[in-house]
Design a protein around this motif. Sequence first.
Motif, PDB file in Angstrom:
ATOM      1  N   GLY A  17     -71.076  10.174   2.130  1.00 44.19           N
ATOM      2  CA  GLY A  17     -72.271  10.580   2.876  1.00 44.19           C
ATOM      3  C   GLY A  17     -72.673  11.985   2.470  1.00 44.19           C
ATOM      4  N   PHE A  18     -73.970  12.268   2.519  1.00 42.31           N
ATOM      5  CA  PHE A  18     -74.466  13.546   2.018  1.00 42.31           C
ATOM      6  C   PHE A  18     -73.974  14.717   2.875  1.00 42.31           C
ATOM      7  N   LEU A  19     -74.121  15.931   2.341  1.00 35.78           N
ATOM      8  CA  LEU A  19     -73.665  17.141   3.027  1.00 35.78           C
ATOM      9  C   LEU A  19     -74.152  17.184   4.475  1.00 35.78           C
ATOM     10  N   GLY A  20     -73.229  17.388   5.381  1.00 36.61           N
ATOM     11  CA  GLY A  20     -73.587  17.583   6.788  1.00 36.61           C
ATOM     12  C   GLY A  20     -73.952  16.330   7.555  1.00 36.61           C
ATOM     13  N   SER A  21     -73.697  15.153   6.977  1.00 43.13           N
ATOM     14  CA  SER A  21     -74.165  13.921   7.638  1.00 43.13           C
ATOM     15  C   SER A  21     -73.314  13.537   8.861  1.00 43.13           C
ATOM     16  N   GLY A  22     -72.053  13.994   8.890  1.00 40.36           N
ATOM     17  CA  GLY A  22     -71.189  13.659  10.036  1.00 40.36           C
ATOM     18  C   GLY A  22     -69.891  12.976   9.629  1.00 40.36           C
ATOM     19  N   LYS A  23     -69.443  13.207   8.392  1.00 42.97           N
ATOM     20  CA  LYS A  23     -68.193  12.569   7.916  1.00 42.97           C
ATOM     21  C   LYS A  23     -66.977  13.087   8.688  1.00 42.97           C
ATOM     22  N   THR A  24     -66.871  14.419   8.779  1.00 44.08           N
ATOM     23  CA  THR A  24     -65.712  14.987   9.485  1.00 44.08           C
ATOM     24  C   THR A  24     -65.766  14.611  10.960  1.00 44.08           C
ATOM     25  N   THR A  25     -66.971  14.551  11.501  1.00 46.52           N
ATOM     26  CA  THR A  25     -67.124  14.127  12.900  1.00 46.52           C
ATOM     27  C   THR A  25     -66.591  12.696  13.050  1.00 46.52           C
ATOM     28  N   LEU A  26     -66.851  11.853  12.064  1.00 45.64           N
ATOM     29  CA  LEU A  26     -66.356  10.470  12.116  1.00 45.64           C
ATOM     30  C   LEU A  26     -64.830  10.438  11.994  1.00 45.64           C
ATOM     31  N   GLU A  57     -62.411  25.489   4.411  1.00 46.74           N
ATOM     32  CA  GLU A  57     -61.305  24.550   4.245  1.00 46.74           C
ATOM     33  C   GLU A  57     -61.508  23.448   5.283  1.00 46.74           C
ATOM     34  N   LYS A  58     -61.755  22.242   4.784  1.00 50.06           N
ATOM     35  CA  LYS A  58     -62.066  21.132   5.692  1.00 50.06           C
ATOM     36  C   LYS A  58     -60.960  20.853   6.699  1.00 50.06           C
ATOM     37  N   LYS A  59     -59.721  21.104   6.253  1.00 51.41           N
ATOM     38  CA  LYS A  59     -58.610  20.808   7.149  1.00 51.41           C
ATOM     39  C   LYS A  59     -58.722  21.612   8.450  1.00 51.41           C
ATOM     40  N   LEU A 142     -60.104   8.408   3.075  1.00 51.94           N
ATOM     41  CA  LEU A 142     -60.390   9.354   2.002  1.00 51.94           C
ATOM     42  C   LEU A 142     -61.799   9.892   2.217  1.00 51.94           C
ATOM     43  N   GLU A 143     -61.894  11.150   2.636  1.00 55.64           N
ATOM     44  CA  GLU A 143     -63.220  11.742   2.851  1.00 55.64           C
ATOM     45  C   GLU A 143     -63.645  12.454   1.577  1.00 55.64           C
ATOM     46  N   THR A 144     -64.739  12.011   1.000  1.00 56.15           N
ATOM     47  CA  THR A 144     -65.209  12.623  -0.251  1.00 56.15           C
ATOM     48  C   THR A 144     -66.167  13.767   0.079  1.00 56.15           C
ATOM     49  N   THR A 145     -66.500  14.549  -0.926  1.00 53.00           N
ATOM     50  CA  THR A 145     -67.430  15.662  -0.683  1.00 53.00           C
ATOM     51  C   THR A 145     -68.842  15.109  -0.523  1.00 53.00           C
ATOM     52  N   GLY A 146     -69.689  15.885   0.114  1.00 56.29           N
ATOM     53  CA  GLY A 146     -71.058  15.452   0.364  1.00 56.29           C
ATOM     54  C   GLY A 146     -71.880  15.238  -0.901  1.00 56.29           C
ATOM     55  N   LEU A 147     -71.389  15.765  -2.028  1.00 53.47           N
ATOM     56  CA  LEU A 147     -72.149  15.596  -3.270  1.00 53.47           C
ATOM     57  C   LEU A 147     -71.479  14.599  -4.216  1.00 53.47           C
ATOM     58  N   LEU A 208     -75.578   5.074  10.387  1.00 54.27           N
ATOM     59  CA  LEU A 208     -76.817   5.857  10.496  1.00 54.27           C
ATOM     60  C   LEU A 208     -76.652   6.786  11.691  1.00 54.27           C
ATOM     61  N   ASN A 209     -76.218   8.015  11.381  1.00 55.90           N
ATOM     62  CA  ASN A 209     -75.776   8.953  12.415  1.00 55.90           C
ATOM     63  C   ASN A 209     -76.908   9.906  12.824  1.00 55.90           C
ATOM     64  N   LYS A 210     -76.665  10.684  13.842  1.00 58.14           N
ATOM     65  CA  LYS A 210     -77.621  11.649  14.395  1.00 58.14           C
ATOM     66  C   LYS A 210     -78.881  10.943  14.910  1.00 58.14           C
ATOM     67  N   SER A 239     -75.510   5.472  15.109  1.00 56.70           N
ATOM     68  CA  SER A 239     -74.592   6.227  15.977  1.00 56.70           C
ATOM     69  C   SER A 239     -75.115   7.610  16.326  1.00 56.70           C
ATOM     70  N   GLU A 240     -74.509   8.186  17.361  1.00 54.09           N
ATOM     71  CA  GLU A 240     -74.656   9.601  17.694  1.00 54.09           C
ATOM     72  C   GLU A 240     -73.271  10.206  17.647  1.00 54.09           C
ATOM     73  N   ARG A 241     -73.161  11.394  17.037  1.00 53.13           N
ATOM     74  CA  ARG A 241     -71.859  12.067  16.881  1.00 53.13           C
ATOM     75  C   ARG A 241     -70.833  11.137  16.242  1.00 53.13           C
ATOM     76  N   SER A 242     -71.291  10.276  15.373  1.00 55.44           N
ATOM     77  CA  SER A 242     -70.428   9.341  14.621  1.00 55.44           C
ATOM     78  C   SER A 242     -69.559   8.464  15.527  1.00 55.44           C
ATOM     79  N   LYS A 243     -69.997   8.272  16.746  1.00 56.38           N
ATOM     80  CA  LYS A 243     -69.204   7.455  17.678  1.00 56.38           C
ATOM     81  C   LYS A 243     -69.507   5.978  17.428  1.00 56.38           C
TER      82      LYS A 243
HETATM   83  N1  LIG Z   1     -77.216  16.445  16.804  1.00 50.93           N
HETATM   84  C1  LIG Z   1     -76.208  15.853  16.184  1.00 50.93           C
HETATM   85  N2  LIG Z   1     -75.340  16.599  15.466  1.00 50.93           N
HETATM   86  C2  LIG Z   1     -74.311  15.988  14.846  1.00 50.93           C
HETATM   87  C3  LIG Z   1     -74.125  14.585  14.933  1.00 50.93           C
HETATM   88  N3  LIG Z   1     -73.033  14.258  14.209  1.00 50.93           N
HETATM   89  C4  LIG Z   1     -72.543  15.414  13.698  1.00 50.93           C
HETATM   90  N4  LIG Z   1     -73.315  16.462  14.072  1.00 50.93           N
HETATM   91  C5  LIG Z   1     -73.157  17.868  13.702  1.00 50.93           C
HETATM   92  O1  LIG Z   1     -73.532  17.997  12.334  1.00 50.93           O
HETATM   93  C6  LIG Z   1     -72.769  19.031  11.701  1.00 50.93           C
HETATM   94  C7  LIG Z   1     -72.131  18.491  10.433  1.00 50.93           C
HETATM   95  O2  LIG Z   1     -71.184  17.511  10.779  1.00 50.93           O
HETATM   96  P1  LIG Z   1     -69.884  17.235   9.887  1.00 50.93           P
HETATM   97  O3  LIG Z   1     -69.112  16.136  10.537  1.00 50.93           O
HETATM   98  O4  LIG Z   1     -69.164  18.495   9.605  1.00 50.93           O
HETATM   99  O5  LIG Z   1     -70.586  16.728   8.569  1.00 50.93           O
HETATM  100  P2  LIG Z   1     -69.903  16.428   7.141  1.00 50.93           P
HETATM  101  O6  LIG Z   1     -70.588  15.239   6.589  1.00 50.93           O
HETATM  102  O7  LIG Z   1     -68.424  16.378   7.269  1.00 50.93           O
HETATM  103  O8  LIG Z   1     -70.355  17.756   6.377  1.00 50.93           O
HETATM  104  P3  LIG Z   1     -69.998  18.249   4.873  1.00 50.93           P
HETATM  105  O9  LIG Z   1     -68.537  18.471   4.838  1.00 50.93           O
HETATM  106  O10 LIG Z   1     -70.792  19.491   4.724  1.00 50.93           O
HETATM  107  O11 LIG Z   1     -70.475  17.235   3.924  1.00 50.93           O
HETATM  108  C8  LIG Z   1     -71.752  19.479  12.736  1.00 50.93           C
HETATM  109  O12 LIG Z   1     -72.264  20.635  13.345  1.00 50.93           O
HETATM  110  C9  LIG Z   1     -71.716  18.339  13.743  1.00 50.93           C
HETATM  111  O13 LIG Z   1     -71.351  18.744  15.037  1.00 50.93           O
HETATM  112  C10 LIG Z   1     -75.065  13.805  15.714  1.00 50.93           C
HETATM  113  O14 LIG Z   1     -75.003  12.575  15.824  1.00 50.93           O
HETATM  114  N5  LIG Z   1     -76.075  14.501  16.293  1.00 50.93           N
END
Ligand SMILES: Nc1nc2c(ncn2[C@@H]2O[C@H](COP(=O)(O)OP(=O)(O)OP(=O)(O)O)[C@@H](O)[C@H]2O)c(=O)[nH]1
Length: 412
Positions: A17-26, A57-59, A142-147, A208-210, A239-243
């Motif tokens: 998933g692209f940068l910031g999409s919510g992978k770590t949240t998942l 550091e993702k960890k 296995l969480e890959t980088t956003g790119l 499909l998050n956020k 999903s919301e918050r990758s739930k």
């Molecule tokens: N509003 C909103 N924010 C979210 C949601 N899911 C995740 N976030 C926020 O989005 C930001 C990025 O989430 P990460 O889980 O770190 O995303 P990632 O894909 O691991 O990011 P990279 O490591 O940069 O690729 C964090 O601030 C999360 O709290 C969502 O469903 N809604």
Amino acid sequence: MNETQKNKVVPITVLTGFLGSGKTTLVNHILHSNQTELHGLKIAVILNEFGTDLGIEKKMMLPFTTTTETQEQRDGWVELDNGCVCCTVKGSLIQTIEKLMKMEKKKKKKKNEFVVQTRSEEVKEEAKEDEDETKAFDYILLETTGLANPGPICGELWVDDALLEDNMENAAVLDSVVCVADAKNIERQLEEHVEAREQIAYADVIVLNKADLVETEEELRRIREKLESINADAKLVVSERSKVDLSQVLDQKSYKGNVKSRLMKETKETTTTKRFFAKGAKDLAMRIEESSKSSNSNSIISKHDETITTVCLTAKGFVDKEKFENWIEDLLWEKRNEPNGADVLRCKGILKCKSKSDAPPLILQGVRDVYEITDGFDGLKLQEDGLSKVVLIGRRLRLDELRVGFESCFFL
Ligand SMILES: Nc1nc2c(ncn2[C@@H]2O[C@H](COP(=O)(O)OP(=O)(O)OP(=O)(O)O)[C@@H](O)[C@H]2O)c(=O)[nH]1
């Protein structure tokens, strides 16, 4: 405990998933979810941050128990507070996974030696405690980088026999690719970044998050359609918050064994490996049926060379396996090197065969230039229309040409 756990096959889910999409949240959702307890899974998380320099550091984003440095930490492994472990890939991914599997074995061996050398009740008690502490891993995330383009990673995991040692005792196998998409930004990312398109193309499941950041139902429907126009075969979960319900993302059994690649052909390699994914074939059959329903002649022709699209081909009659192998090898191994030739990233299919009456259909799976054709499990049937079906996801897929080639592999 399910069949996978009993057989000690450790499934690997590639999380993309692209940068910031919510992978770590998942990942956090999976590690903390009550459902994880239901599954009873002990999970190892691998962060493939190689090649990125985000300065974070993702960890750090995942839960730890200890601040004192342990052997695992020195080796790059960190124990999480739910007993799972986490590491960052520094070198080869396969070596990292092998190391993880061996780490598990080493602990077991130590326990056995201990039991053999001792007899007293007191020590037996200690040995029992040791056993609890060293429970095996059941799952790898296995969480890959956003790119990252997940294609080469999947190819590597799928083909590498080194992960299948000890008669499946400590085997790790690719389960599926889960792609998290940021609903707010995915349309722009797809326009601007080839990596975002490739990630969607390789997905078996798209989260499909956020969804909370999407203002109207209409907007959400448009985004879904856009994703489906790239990959009509993936399961889409909003999903919301990758739930998400974990049964939607873990243990999907999207891949099967017995792979075939150009490299194997050139080296006259004939050895095949056995894996246990019969159940996945049923899901595959249903998903191919779904995608063939949702595909129509307007949506499946590329408008632009770099556009990734899905093509669904169907044919009547029985497959001539040799002809089909020649066709798919030409498509996967030759065409991509021709100027303006088709570039297939992912293929899946179900093929009716005439080997014996009532034989289950054959199953096709492919990632870029690696493919396999395996026997379907007993009871697997074609859909009611009785047609063989192949889904291709990639670039420059010219429907008419592909249809003629595909149909020529069948006889009545
Ligand atoms: N509003 C909103 N924010 C979210 C949601 N899911 C995740 N976030 C926020 O989005 C930001 C990025 O989430 P990460 O889980 O770190 O995303 P990632 O894909 O691991 O990011 P990279 O490591 O940069 O690729 C964090 O601030 C999360 O709290 C969502 O469903 N809604």
